[in-house]
Scaffold this active site. Structure first.
Site, PDB file in Angstrom:
ATOM      1  N   GLU A  77     -36.452  -7.140 -79.329  1.00 26.24           N
ATOM      2  CA  GLU A  77     -35.667  -8.174 -78.632  1.00 26.24           C
ATOM      3  C   GLU A  77     -36.567  -8.963 -77.694  1.00 26.24           C
ATOM      4  O   GLU A  77     -36.501 -10.183 -77.619  1.00 26.24           O
ATOM      5  CB  GLU A  77     -34.503  -7.532 -77.847  1.00 26.24           C
ATOM      6  CG  GLU A  77     -33.612  -8.591 -77.194  1.00 26.24           C
ATOM      7  CD  GLU A  77     -32.544  -8.025 -76.260  1.00 26.24           C
ATOM      8  OE1 GLU A  77     -32.659  -6.873 -75.841  1.00 26.24           O
ATOM      9  OE2 GLU A  77     -31.610  -8.775 -75.962  1.00 26.24           O
ATOM     10  N   GLU A 127     -39.140  -6.913 -63.077  1.00 23.50           N
ATOM     11  CA  GLU A 127     -39.806  -5.764 -62.444  1.00 23.50           C
ATOM     12  C   GLU A 127     -40.096  -4.677 -63.475  1.00 23.50           C
ATOM     13  O   GLU A 127     -41.139  -4.016 -63.423  1.00 23.50           O
ATOM     14  CB  GLU A 127     -38.929  -5.195 -61.313  1.00 23.50           C
ATOM     15  CG  GLU A 127     -38.799  -6.093 -60.086  1.00 23.50           C
ATOM     16  CD  GLU A 127     -37.826  -7.251 -60.283  1.00 23.50           C
ATOM     17  OE1 GLU A 127     -37.095  -7.266 -61.292  1.00 23.50           O
ATOM     18  OE2 GLU A 127     -37.804  -8.148 -59.419  1.00 23.50           O
TER      19      GLU A 127
HETATM   20  C1  LIG Z   1     -26.442 -12.661 -69.088  1.00 26.31           C
HETATM   21  C2  LIG Z   1     -26.741 -11.224 -69.394  1.00 26.31           C
HETATM   22  C3  LIG Z   1     -26.651 -10.792 -70.691  1.00 26.31           C
HETATM   23  C4  LIG Z   1     -26.883  -9.463 -71.010  1.00 26.31           C
HETATM   24  N1  LIG Z   1     -26.769  -9.076 -72.320  1.00 26.31           N
HETATM   25  C5  LIG Z   1     -26.910  -7.796 -72.638  1.00 26.31           C
HETATM   26  C6  LIG Z   1     -26.723  -7.351 -73.993  1.00 26.31           C
HETATM   27  O1  LIG Z   1     -26.435  -8.151 -74.877  1.00 26.31           O
HETATM   28  N2  LIG Z   1     -26.870  -6.034 -74.273  1.00 26.31           N
HETATM   29  C7  LIG Z   1     -27.185  -5.120 -73.305  1.00 26.31           C
HETATM   30  O2  LIG Z   1     -27.298  -3.935 -73.606  1.00 26.31           O
HETATM   31  N3  LIG Z   1     -27.374  -5.520 -72.015  1.00 26.31           N
HETATM   32  C8  LIG Z   1     -27.255  -6.818 -71.667  1.00 26.31           C
HETATM   33  N4  LIG Z   1     -27.446  -7.216 -70.347  1.00 26.31           N
HETATM   34  C9  LIG Z   1     -27.751  -6.177 -69.352  1.00 26.31           C
HETATM   35  C10 LIG Z   1     -29.211  -6.259 -68.917  1.00 26.31           C
HETATM   36  O3  LIG Z   1     -30.061  -5.704 -69.909  1.00 26.31           O
HETATM   37  C11 LIG Z   1     -29.344  -5.511 -67.575  1.00 26.31           C
HETATM   38  O4  LIG Z   1     -28.579  -6.246 -66.628  1.00 26.31           O
HETATM   39  C12 LIG Z   1     -30.787  -5.457 -67.122  1.00 26.31           C
HETATM   40  O5  LIG Z   1     -31.563  -4.658 -67.977  1.00 26.31           O
HETATM   41  C13 LIG Z   1     -30.918  -4.943 -65.690  1.00 26.31           C
HETATM   42  O6  LIG Z   1     -30.287  -3.705 -65.580  1.00 26.31           O
HETATM   43  P1  LIG Z   1     -29.211  -3.455 -64.445  1.00 26.31           P
HETATM   44  O7  LIG Z   1     -28.267  -4.651 -64.402  1.00 26.31           O
HETATM   45  O8  LIG Z   1     -28.633  -2.107 -64.665  1.00 26.31           O
HETATM   46  O9  LIG Z   1     -30.027  -3.521 -63.095  1.00 26.31           O
HETATM   47  P2  LIG Z   1     -30.811  -2.312 -62.421  1.00 26.31           P
HETATM   48  O10 LIG Z   1     -31.642  -1.590 -63.446  1.00 26.31           O
HETATM   49  O11 LIG Z   1     -29.836  -1.523 -61.608  1.00 26.31           O
HETATM   50  O12 LIG Z   1     -31.786  -3.139 -61.472  1.00 26.31           O
HETATM   51  C14 LIG Z   1     -31.390  -3.704 -60.208  1.00 26.31           C
HETATM   52  C15 LIG Z   1     -32.625  -4.285 -59.567  1.00 26.31           C
HETATM   53  O13 LIG Z   1     -33.608  -3.268 -59.338  1.00 26.31           O
HETATM   54  C16 LIG Z   1     -34.814  -3.550 -60.028  1.00 26.31           C
HETATM   55  N5  LIG Z   1     -35.366  -2.314 -60.639  1.00 26.31           N
HETATM   56  C17 LIG Z   1     -34.683  -1.419 -61.391  1.00 26.31           C
HETATM   57  N6  LIG Z   1     -35.497  -0.414 -61.773  1.00 26.31           N
HETATM   58  C18 LIG Z   1     -36.722  -0.685 -61.249  1.00 26.31           C
HETATM   59  C19 LIG Z   1     -37.974  -0.025 -61.311  1.00 26.31           C
HETATM   60  N7  LIG Z   1     -38.123   1.122 -61.957  1.00 26.31           N
HETATM   61  N8  LIG Z   1     -39.024  -0.602 -60.684  1.00 26.31           N
HETATM   62  C20 LIG Z   1     -38.871  -1.778 -59.991  1.00 26.31           C
HETATM   63  N9  LIG Z   1     -37.698  -2.453 -59.904  1.00 26.31           N
HETATM   64  C21 LIG Z   1     -36.642  -1.909 -60.520  1.00 26.31           C
HETATM   65  C22 LIG Z   1     -34.423  -4.553 -61.120  1.00 26.31           C
HETATM   66  O14 LIG Z   1     -35.497  -5.369 -61.505  1.00 26.31           O
HETATM   67  C23 LIG Z   1     -33.330  -5.353 -60.423  1.00 26.31           C
HETATM   68  O15 LIG Z   1     -33.877  -6.343 -59.594  1.00 26.31           O
HETATM   69  C24 LIG Z   1     -27.239  -8.543 -70.003  1.00 26.31           C
HETATM   70  C25 LIG Z   1     -27.358  -8.988 -68.675  1.00 26.31           C
HETATM   71  C26 LIG Z   1     -27.106 -10.312 -68.365  1.00 26.31           C
HETATM   72  C27 LIG Z   1     -27.260 -10.765 -66.932  1.00 26.31           C
END
Ligand SMILES: Cc1cc2nc3c(=O)[nH]c(=O)nc-3n(C[C@H](O)[C@H](O)[C@H](O)COP(=O)(O)OP(=O)(O)OC[C@H]3O[C@@H](n4cnc5c(N)ncnc54)[C@H](O)[C@@H]3O)c2cc1C
Length: 200
Positions: A53, A182
């Protein structure tokens, strides 16, 4: 998708549309023949899928970006934005970024042909194109000037976005989905540069 135990909740975006959903699996069952890879090793399958992806799935986006760039340049010529030296500089930087994406894309395709996978370079590509597109959306708003502040009323919808508005808004999500910037930096640090692993 229609079977019991699979619930789909649409997420309304600031663009006004709902292209994404939250999907909940709660006690959903499937036939063993539908399993991808060995049972209990879905994480590996998910990680490989995400690699593609980040990598090849977005390769074609660069062609769309070239089209977006050409359209913005035309607007800038017409509305006089090109008379502004700072904006000319931003547009030139955007163009340079397009070339970087092109060559990184070729590097990923070479990996794919030689090794059969896109490699951690996919994370370099994902980090680069999403950051580029977000900043391109901001440049687009500056090129539009006061027009960036207004949208058309639309039939059956609250508002109609210009392509440039859409780029500006939709690109905010790009540095989050498919693994936040990140996370891409962690992958590049650990798997490309061989830096010490993040403390767990
Ligand atoms: C418009 C949109 C479409 C999406 N489409 C899909 C889809 O089709 N399928 C699907 O499965 N998902 C989808 N997502 C989900 C997306 O993959 C996740 O939102 C993304 O991977 C971030 O995960 P989270 O929201 O759980 O944030 P978190 O992982 O909770 O992160 C929160 C913050 O902490 C930071 N962070 C987290 N872990 C670390 C680390 N280890 N080191 C440093 N910084 C860190 C992140 O960068 C972020 O700023 C979509 C999201 C959006 C906004």
């Amino acid at each position: 998708m229609d079977q019991p135990g699979v619930e789909i909740r649409p997420l309304r975006q600031m663009t006004g549309s709902s292209e994404f959903n939250e999907v909940f699996f709660d006690g959903a069952r499937t036939a063993k023949t539908n399993a991808l890879g060995p049972v209990g090793e879905g994480w590996k399958v998910a990680m490989a899928t995400l690699g593609f992806e980040r990598g090849t799935a977005f390769l074609s986006s660069q062609l769309a970006f070239e089209g977006e760039y050409a359209e913005l340049l035309e607007i800038a010529h017409k509305n006089g934005a090109t008379a502004d030296a700072a904006l000319r500089d931003e547009l030139a930087r955007s163009y340079a970024g397009l070339q970087v994406m092109k060559y990184n894309g070729m590097r990923m395709l070479t990996n794919l042909v030689r090794r059969g996978d896109v490699g951690p370079e996919a994370s370099i590509g994902k980090l680069f194109w999403t950051t580029w597109h977000k900043s391109f959306g901001e440049t687009a708003m500056r090129v539009l000037g006061a027009d960036a502040l207004t949208v058309e009323r639309a039939q059956g919808r609250e508002y109609e976005l210009d392509p440039q508005h859409y780029i500006f808004m939709a690109s905010r999500a790009e540095t989050i989905y498919a693994g936040a910037s990140e996370i891409q930096k962690n992958i590049i640090g650990e798997r490309v540069l061989g830096l010490p692993r993040e403390p767990r």
